[in-house]
Structure formats: structure tokens, C-alpha cells
Design a protein around this motif. Structure first.
Motif, short mmCIF file in Angstrom:
data_model
loop_
_atom_site.label_atom_id
_atom_site.label_comp_id
_atom_site.label_asym_id
_atom_site.label_seq_id
_atom_site.Cartn_x
_atom_site.Cartn_y
_atom_site.Cartn_z
N TYR A 265 -7.51 0.56 -5.48
CA TYR A 265 -7.39 1.92 -4.97
C TYR A 265 -8.45 2.19 -3.92
O TYR A 265 -9.54 1.60 -3.92
CB TYR A 265 -7.57 2.92 -6.11
N LEU A 266 -8.11 3.12 -3.04
CA LEU A 266 -9.09 3.67 -2.11
C LEU A 266 -8.99 5.18 -2.22
O LEU A 266 -7.95 5.76 -1.91
CB LEU A 266 -8.80 3.23 -0.67
N HIS A 267 -10.05 5.79 -2.68
CA HIS A 267 -10.09 7.24 -2.79
C HIS A 267 -10.92 7.77 -1.64
O HIS A 267 -12.05 7.32 -1.42
CB HIS A 267 -10.69 7.66 -4.13
N ALA B 289 0.84 -1.20 0.00
CA ALA B 289 0.00 0.00 0.00
C ALA B 289 0.87 1.24 0.00
O ALA B 289 1.95 1.26 0.59
CB ALA B 289 -0.91 0.00 1.23
N SER B 290 0.39 2.27 -0.67
CA SER B 290 1.12 3.53 -0.72
C SER B 290 0.15 4.67 -0.95
O SER B 290 -1.04 4.45 -1.22
CB SER B 290 2.17 3.49 -1.84
N GLY B 291 0.68 5.88 -0.85
CA GLY B 291 -0.14 7.05 -1.14
C GLY B 291 -0.54 7.85 0.08
O GLY B 291 -1.18 8.90 -0.05
N GLY B 292 -0.17 7.40 1.25
CA GLY B 292 -0.50 8.13 2.45
C GLY B 292 0.37 9.36 2.62
O GLY B 292 1.30 9.59 1.84
N SER C 149 -3.10 3.49 -3.01
CA SER C 149 -2.94 2.39 -3.96
C SER C 149 -2.48 1.14 -3.23
O SER C 149 -1.75 1.21 -2.24
CB SER C 149 -1.90 2.75 -5.02
N CYS C 150 -2.87 0.02 -3.74
CA CYS C 150 -2.41 -1.28 -3.24
C CYS C 150 -2.01 -2.11 -4.45
O CYS C 150 -2.87 -2.56 -5.21
CB CYS C 150 -3.51 -1.97 -2.45
N VAL C 151 -0.70 -2.27 -4.60
CA VAL C 151 -0.18 -3.04 -5.72
C VAL C 151 -0.03 -4.49 -5.31
O VAL C 151 0.57 -4.80 -4.27
CB VAL C 151 1.18 -2.47 -6.19
N VAL C 152 -0.56 -5.37 -6.13
CA VAL C 152 -0.50 -6.81 -5.87
C VAL C 152 0.60 -7.40 -6.73
O VAL C 152 0.66 -7.16 -7.94
CB VAL C 152 -1.84 -7.48 -6.19
N SER C 153 1.48 -8.17 -6.14
CA SER C 153 2.55 -8.83 -6.89
C SER C 153 2.62 -10.30 -6.52
O SER C 153 2.08 -10.72 -5.50
CB SER C 153 3.90 -8.15 -6.62
N GLY C 154 3.27 -11.05 -7.36
CA GLY C 154 3.40 -12.48 -7.11
C GLY C 154 2.25 -13.28 -7.67
O GLY C 154 2.32 -14.51 -7.77
N SER C 155 1.19 -12.59 -8.03
CA SER C 155 0.00 -13.25 -8.57
C SER C 155 -0.96 -12.19 -9.05
O SER C 155 -0.96 -11.07 -8.54
CB SER C 155 -0.66 -14.10 -7.48
N SER C 156 -1.79 -12.54 -10.00
CA SER C 156 -2.92 -11.68 -10.31
C SER C 156 -3.86 -11.70 -9.12
O SER C 156 -3.93 -12.69 -8.39
CB SER C 156 -3.64 -12.24 -11.55
N PHE C 157 -4.58 -10.61 -8.91
CA PHE C 157 -5.52 -10.65 -7.80
C PHE C 157 -6.87 -11.23 -8.21
O PHE C 157 -7.81 -11.27 -7.42
CB PHE C 157 -5.67 -9.26 -7.13
N ARG C 158 -6.91 -11.80 -9.42
CA ARG C 158 -8.15 -12.39 -9.91
C ARG C 158 -8.78 -13.38 -8.95
O ARG C 158 -9.99 -13.40 -8.76
CB ARG C 158 -7.92 -13.08 -11.26
N PRO C 159 -7.98 -14.27 -8.32
CA PRO C 159 -8.62 -15.27 -7.43
C PRO C 159 -9.06 -14.71 -6.08
O PRO C 159 -9.68 -15.43 -5.31
CB PRO C 159 -7.51 -16.30 -7.21
N THR D 280 -14.28 5.58 -1.87
CA THR D 280 -14.54 4.88 -3.12
C THR D 280 -13.42 3.88 -3.37
O THR D 280 -12.25 4.24 -3.38
CB THR D 280 -14.61 5.84 -4.32
N ILE D 281 -13.82 2.63 -3.55
CA ILE D 281 -12.85 1.57 -3.86
C ILE D 281 -12.96 1.25 -5.34
O ILE D 281 -14.06 1.10 -5.88
CB ILE D 281 -13.13 0.31 -3.02
N SER D 282 -11.81 1.14 -5.99
CA SER D 282 -11.79 0.81 -7.41
C SER D 282 -10.56 -0.03 -7.71
O SER D 282 -9.74 -0.29 -6.82
CB SER D 282 -11.77 2.09 -8.26
N SER D 283 -10.44 -0.45 -8.94
CA SER D 283 -9.28 -1.27 -9.29
C SER D 283 -8.89 -1.04 -10.74
O SER D 283 -9.69 -0.56 -11.55
CB SER D 283 -9.57 -2.76 -9.06
#
Length: 119
Positions: A79-81, A5-8, A20-30, A68-71
Motif C-alpha cells: 500500500y501507499l497511503h 495498482a488501484s485506488g486512484g 493498493s498494489c496486488v501481487v499475483s502469480g507469486s508471493s512478493f517474498r522474493p 506511508t508505504i506498508s504491506s
């Protein structure tokens, strides 16, 4: 799966912020991706969640239009706005990923990002 997470930062009352929350190591699809916050001296609060298809769920206390949560699936990022920031929004904001049907405490958590709202 790893989350970052970042952006604070320091924001004035009434301002807005996008975390922002960047997901790595895998798609966040599951996964179901969630946003949480923990204010100083208080317990962790669940803000809401989003899944790969864009389905969003907000905790009732946060259904007031300010959160507002989005992706962006292509960027594997959620994201969290937050707008109209108030002093009580000061907290460490964290993101988490869980498998559908599981619980958040069994999920993966990223290091939080601190938001400080000052007047």
C-alpha cells in the motif's frame, strides 16, 4: 509476477488516499516492492520501497510524513497511503517489483492508477 495498482481517483486538496498494489502469480517474498509516480509532463519519480520483512525505504523528498508505504503479506498486497494531498501530487502512481540487487527497469511493473488532486 503480475502487479495491479488501484485506488486512484479524484481527490480534493488536503484529502488522503490509499493506493493498493496486488501481487499475483507469486508471493512478493522474493522481491523488493516499489512505488513510483509520474506527473503530467515530468519524469518518473521513485517514492520508496518495502520488502517482505517490512523494511521500508523512502526517497528523501518523500520523507515528510505525508507518504506511508506498508504491506499485508497475507494478502500479497502493498500500500501507499498519501495524506494532505496537494495539487502537485497529481500523477499516475505505479508499483513495481524487483529482485534484490537488480534494478527497477529490469523488474516487473503494474499498470498505474491515476490520482488527480483538485481544489
Amino acid at each position: 509476477v503480475q502487479l495491479q495498482a488501484s485506488g486512484g481517483g479524484l481527490v480534493q486538496t488536503g484529502g488522503s488516499l490509499r493506493l493498493s498494489c496486488v501481487v499475483s502469480g507469486s508471493s512478493f517474498r522474493p522481491y523488493v516492492m516499489g512505488w513510483f509516480r509520474q506527473a503530467p509532463g515530468k519524469g518518473r519519480e521513485f517514492i520508496g520501497s518495502i520488502d517482505w520483512s517490512g523494511g521500508v525505504l523512502y526517497v528523501e523528498d518523500f520523507i515528510k510524513g505525508r507518504f506511508t508505504i506498508s504491506s499485508d503479506n497475507a494478502k500479497n498486497t502493498v500500500y501507499l497511503h498519501v495524506e494532505s494531498l496537494k495539487s502537485e501530487d497529481t500523477a499516475v502512481y505505479s508499483c513495481a517489483a524487483r529482485v534484490p540487487g537488480s534494478t527497477w527497469d529490469k523488474g516487473s511493473w503494474g499498470q498505474g492508477t491515476k490520482v488527480t488532486v483538485s481544489s
